[in-house]
Design a protein around this motif. Sequence first.
Motif, PDB file in Angstrom:
ATOM      1  N   GLY A  13       0.799  -1.214   0.000  1.00  0.00           N
ATOM      2  CA  GLY A  13       0.000   0.000   0.000  1.00  0.00           C
ATOM      3  C   GLY A  13       0.833   1.265   0.000  1.00  0.00           C
ATOM      4  N   LYS A  40     -12.924  -2.306 -10.253  1.00  0.00           N
ATOM      5  CA  LYS A  40     -13.663  -3.424  -9.668  1.00  0.00           C
ATOM      6  C   LYS A  40     -12.771  -4.663  -9.594  1.00  0.00           C
ATOM      7  N   SER A  41     -12.938  -5.423  -8.537  1.00  0.00           N
ATOM      8  CA  SER A  41     -12.107  -6.619  -8.355  1.00  0.00           C
ATOM      9  C   SER A  41     -12.417  -7.700  -9.393  1.00  0.00           C
ATOM     10  N   PHE A  72      -7.918  -5.516 -12.966  1.00  0.00           N
ATOM     11  CA  PHE A  72      -7.606  -6.049 -11.635  1.00  0.00           C
ATOM     12  C   PHE A  72      -6.996  -7.445 -11.760  1.00  0.00           C
ATOM     13  N   PRO A 100     -10.809   3.610  -8.829  1.00  0.00           N
ATOM     14  CA  PRO A 100     -12.104   2.930  -8.998  1.00  0.00           C
ATOM     15  C   PRO A 100     -12.015   1.733  -9.942  1.00  0.00           C
ATOM     16  N   ILE A 139      -3.974   1.466  -5.468  1.00  0.00           N
ATOM     17  CA  ILE A 139      -3.753   2.820  -4.964  1.00  0.00           C
ATOM     18  C   ILE A 139      -2.785   3.549  -5.877  1.00  0.00           C
ATOM     19  N   THR A 180      -5.540  -9.094  -1.844  1.00  0.00           N
ATOM     20  CA  THR A 180      -5.535  -7.808  -2.532  1.00  0.00           C
ATOM     21  C   THR A 180      -6.971  -7.326  -2.738  1.00  0.00           C
ATOM     22  N   ASN A 181      -7.233  -6.109  -2.259  1.00  0.00           N
ATOM     23  CA  ASN A 181      -8.611  -5.586  -2.366  1.00  0.00           C
ATOM     24  C   ASN A 181      -8.696  -4.205  -2.992  1.00  0.00           C
ATOM     25  N   SER A 182      -7.541  -3.546  -3.247  1.00  0.00           N
ATOM     26  CA  SER A 182      -7.613  -2.216  -3.854  1.00  0.00           C
ATOM     27  C   SER A 182      -6.314  -1.852  -4.557  1.00  0.00           C
ATOM     28  N   ASN A 214      -6.015  -6.561   2.292  1.00  0.00           N
ATOM     29  CA  ASN A 214      -6.830  -6.380   3.495  1.00  0.00           C
ATOM     30  C   ASN A 214      -6.246  -7.212   4.632  1.00  0.00           C
ATOM     31  N   ASN A 251      -4.587   7.671  -3.364  1.00  0.00           N
ATOM     32  CA  ASN A 251      -6.009   7.551  -3.709  1.00  0.00           C
ATOM     33  C   ASN A 251      -6.321   6.140  -4.196  1.00  0.00           C
ATOM     34  N   VAL A 252      -7.461   5.621  -3.748  1.00  0.00           N
ATOM     35  CA  VAL A 252      -7.907   4.314  -4.216  1.00  0.00           C
ATOM     36  C   VAL A 252      -8.548   4.489  -5.591  1.00  0.00           C
TER      37      VAL A 252
END
Length: 587
Positions: free
Chosen positions: A454, A499-500, A505, A497, A489, A485-487, A480, A494-495
């Motif tokens: 992160g 989608k997983s 992704f 936008p 950055i 892996t969930n986002s 998380n 900034n995260v």
Amino acid sequence: MKDFRQKLSLVPTKPGSYQMKNKDGVVIYVGKAKNLKNRLKSYFTGTVTGKTRMLVEDIDDFEYIVTSSELESLILEITLIKKYDPKYNILLKDDKTYPYIEFTKEKFPRLRVVRNVKRKKNLNYLYGPYPNVTAARKTVNMINRLYPLRKCEHLKKDLCLYYHIHECLGYCKKDVDETVIEKMKREIITFLKGDSTFIKKKIEKEMYEASSAMNYERANELKMMLEDIDITLRKQKIDLNHNYNFDLINYYQDQNYLSIQIFFVREGLLVGRDKEIISSDLDVSEQLTQYILTFYDKKGLLPKELLVPDVIDSALLSEYLQIKVYTPYRGKLANLLSLARENAKEKLLEEEEVLKKNDTLRLEAIEELKQLLNLERVSRMESFDNSHLFGTFYVGGMVVYDDFLPLKDEYRKFKISTDVKDDLGAMREVLYRRYYKVLMENLPVPDLIVMDGGYHQISVAKEIVTSLGLSIPIIGLAKNKKHKTNSIIDQNGNVLPVKSTSNLFLFLSRIQDEVHRYAISYHRNIKAKGALSSLLDVVPGIGEVRKKELLKRFSSLKRMREASLEELSEVVSMDVAKNLYQYLKDL
């Protein structure tokens, strides 16, 4: 696309090599032509699709070098491809060399499977190549069990187990009749050339003897050997009147894909084949020629003869390779060439839909990433991760992707200073060393750095990149609490936008998984092998020279672990000895 009309008007109609460059001045394609003007004009006039379109859109400039002959232009083309490793030229998917069976010409010969055959040319008998290494090893093991050849690399001081189980004649101690050795050599060489008569008779005789002695386990083993020989030779035999030795290459092209098949024929036997599908709709003659030259440069020995389709300039290729290259137009060899084309077609039809889908998904993911980061181009990506052993002895790994395809030749491992005790410190060292080297050696600068982590990891990357005066976009793949892996950055925290479930992704996650696998494999491989030489590779300050000195002094891991700090420092400096001493304690 830039307007090259004025520059094209100055290009001569002579043979030569041309180099396409992107906006960073990086060579992205190298080609050759009989007529430079006509070839270069073909890229910028008319409609182009697929890979050609991607190449043309990436061209910011081009250069050319005039030569006095086509052979000179081919030599120059291959030299420049090796030098620049251009993005759009055909590159083999792997650098693995094919195994050969080697029968040594020593006084007491040995039989074994080898890969590095270039230096062995004319030194020993070589048979192959065998794309199926299992088949090669099975053949060698069978012959070694049937014939009491020498098994050891260097003669021992005393008789070994192989002598006592009748698989060696005891060359180290016994006086072996040279006629016995010569008879074995003749029979083995005859078999490797495709005639199984002697060996089959030998196996049958031993099988009946074992059965008569009620050694049914050995008799059954020999029976299975006979069946293996019959099956192997039946599969390999092709309908030829002579014991030909050649390689044969043909292709099938459909839209943006080029499917290539190579048959290896030795003594009238089809010993194996190679197949590859390449994403390319560029000039097929040029692509095939590049592929052939790259293939034989990396894979091993040249055949005595090479059969090719008529789109290839046989005379030019023959002059370059210094072997006979030709196209058969009738007879059994022409039929075999057609068979290779049919195989190439079938392979492409089998895989084309999957390839198209994957290429479409990759291009969509690239476009999405460019829009998210507001970048004109995102092609080359470099990603980093660390691994450690018991919280110490960190190593770093870097993987490189181009258009979401891995460039495994450019992966790199890093040994990290022993005073580094945390992930961020390790990452700081790896990033600095990598991009300092990029600057000093004028290496390609990536379009994007992908960090496994992160904002903390991103901050370290920004710090290093900025300190070196570089401007490279950075993203991080954050996990998380469940380490999933969930986002994604951006470099400002900034995260994004994404989608997983999106293609972007998915492709970024593949990069993350690959760099993680690559980094931890360093320690895992070393521990799994348990080899002292490999273990020493991970210790900072120990290179090839010091490694050899340590191996010569201590010879085993046990003796090295028992050594005191002072004893180690007699071979290497005290600072390195401390690193090694601590490392050996932690194993």
